[in-house]
Motif scaffolding. Structure first.
Motif, PDB file in Angstrom:
ATOM      1  N   THR A  53      36.719  38.879  50.802  1.00  0.00           N
ATOM      2  CA  THR A  53      37.488  38.800  49.470  1.00  0.00           C
ATOM      3  C   THR A  53      36.601  39.257  48.546  1.00  0.00           C
ATOM      4  O   THR A  53      35.789  38.969  47.803  1.00  0.00           O
ATOM      5  CB  THR A  53      37.446  37.239  49.159  1.00  0.00           C
ATOM      6  N   GLU A  55      35.253  41.582  45.382  1.00  0.00           N
ATOM      7  CA  GLU A  55      34.962  41.503  43.927  1.00  0.00           C
ATOM      8  C   GLU A  55      35.301  42.694  43.137  1.00  0.00           C
ATOM      9  O   GLU A  55      34.656  43.168  42.025  1.00  0.00           O
ATOM     10  CB  GLU A  55      33.672  40.979  43.190  1.00  0.00           C
ATOM     11  N   ASP A  57      38.384  46.269  43.299  1.00  0.00           N
ATOM     12  CA  ASP A  57      39.780  46.916  43.720  1.00  0.00           C
ATOM     13  C   ASP A  57      39.324  48.042  44.643  1.00  0.00           C
ATOM     14  O   ASP A  57      38.389  48.463  44.535  1.00  0.00           O
ATOM     15  CB  ASP A  57      40.629  47.414  42.407  1.00  0.00           C
ATOM     16  N   ASN A  87      44.220  44.322  45.491  1.00  0.00           N
ATOM     17  CA  ASN A  87      43.318  43.930  44.241  1.00  0.00           C
ATOM     18  C   ASN A  87      42.030  43.147  44.626  1.00  0.00           C
ATOM     19  O   ASN A  87      42.253  42.513  45.470  1.00  0.00           O
ATOM     20  CB  ASN A  87      44.489  43.038  43.406  1.00  0.00           C
ATOM     21  N   LYS A  88      41.139  43.040  43.573  1.00  0.00           N
ATOM     22  CA  LYS A  88      39.779  42.305  43.652  1.00  0.00           C
ATOM     23  C   LYS A  88      40.289  40.643  43.893  1.00  0.00           C
ATOM     24  O   LYS A  88      41.400  40.402  43.081  1.00  0.00           O
ATOM     25  CB  LYS A  88      38.885  42.475  42.647  1.00  0.00           C
ATOM     26  N   GLY A  89      39.640  39.874  44.540  1.00  0.00           N
ATOM     27  CA  GLY A  89      39.769  38.671  44.511  1.00  0.00           C
ATOM     28  C   GLY A  89      40.873  38.277  45.708  1.00  0.00           C
ATOM     29  O   GLY A  89      41.123  37.275  45.921  1.00  0.00           O
ATOM     30  N   VAL A  90      41.499  39.382  46.289  1.00  0.00           N
ATOM     31  CA  VAL A  90      42.364  39.157  47.466  1.00  0.00           C
ATOM     32  C   VAL A  90      41.709  39.086  48.754  1.00  0.00           C
ATOM     33  O   VAL A  90      41.026  40.011  49.350  1.00  0.00           O
ATOM     34  CB  VAL A  90      43.590  40.314  47.420  1.00  0.00           C
ATOM     35  N   ARG A  91      41.956  38.126  49.820  1.00  0.00           N
ATOM     36  CA  ARG A  91      41.409  38.097  51.014  1.00  0.00           C
ATOM     37  C   ARG A  91      42.085  39.341  51.880  1.00  0.00           C
ATOM     38  O   ARG A  91      43.562  39.231  51.979  1.00  0.00           O
ATOM     39  CB  ARG A  91      41.636  36.651  51.559  1.00  0.00           C
ATOM     40  N   LYS A 116      29.007  42.170  46.857  1.00  0.00           N
ATOM     41  CA  LYS A 116      30.205  41.634  46.256  1.00  0.00           C
ATOM     42  C   LYS A 116      31.530  41.998  46.965  1.00  0.00           C
ATOM     43  O   LYS A 116      32.597  41.882  46.533  1.00  0.00           O
ATOM     44  CB  LYS A 116      30.520  42.850  45.110  1.00  0.00           C
ATOM     45  N   ASN A 118      32.044  40.057  50.144  1.00  0.00           N
ATOM     46  CA  ASN A 118      32.140  38.851  50.408  1.00  0.00           C
ATOM     47  C   ASN A 118      32.795  38.678  51.951  1.00  0.00           C
ATOM     48  O   ASN A 118      33.810  37.981  52.083  1.00  0.00           O
ATOM     49  CB  ASN A 118      33.103  37.872  49.480  1.00  0.00           C
TER      50      ASN A 118
END
Length: 122
Positions: A53, A55, A57, A87-91, A116, A118
């Motif tokens: 996931t 942080e 794009d 997009n950032k924050g997408v698993r 970043k 993750n």
């Protein structure tokens, strides 16, 4: 070196233990750029990474072969000439379960950082 441009002749080759070639042309490891990273990659047949996931794009452009993306409940397969932005924050999980190598460009904004991305434990 010119003050108006920089030609990258010696990208940073990221050491890997999974057979994947990663040549970072611009980014934290190659020139200290924190804003964006651009890497040329070749994923061997059967390669995959753990879910992550990030942080940042991540844009992927497929040059040759096919690459699989698992995003949520979807499995997406891209072929040469196709691209995607995750997009950032997408698993997401990246893989090449196919019989041929996949050559592609990856662009991360802000720049890729191992701190970043993750990645989950496999």
């Amino acid at each position: 070196m010119s003050s108006t441009y920089h030609i990258q002749k010696k990208p940073f080759v990221v050491p890997t233990d999974d057979g994947k070639l990663i040549e970072e042309h611009f980014g934290l490891a190659s020139d200290g750029n924190q804003e964006i990273s651009i890497a040329h990659m070749v994923a061997p047949p059967g390669w995959s990474e753990p879910f992550q996931t990030p942080e940042f794009d991540e844009y992927t452009y497929i040059i040759k072969g096919k690459k699989q993306f698992k995003i949520g409940n979807e499995t997406i397969i891209l072929e040469a000439g196709q691209s995607i932005k995750v997009n950032k924050g997408v698993r997401v999980q990246y893989a090449n379960p196919f019989d041929a190598p996949c050559e592609y460009l990856a662009i991360c904004k802000p720049a890729f950082s191992i701190d970043k991305v993750n990645r989950e434990n496999q």
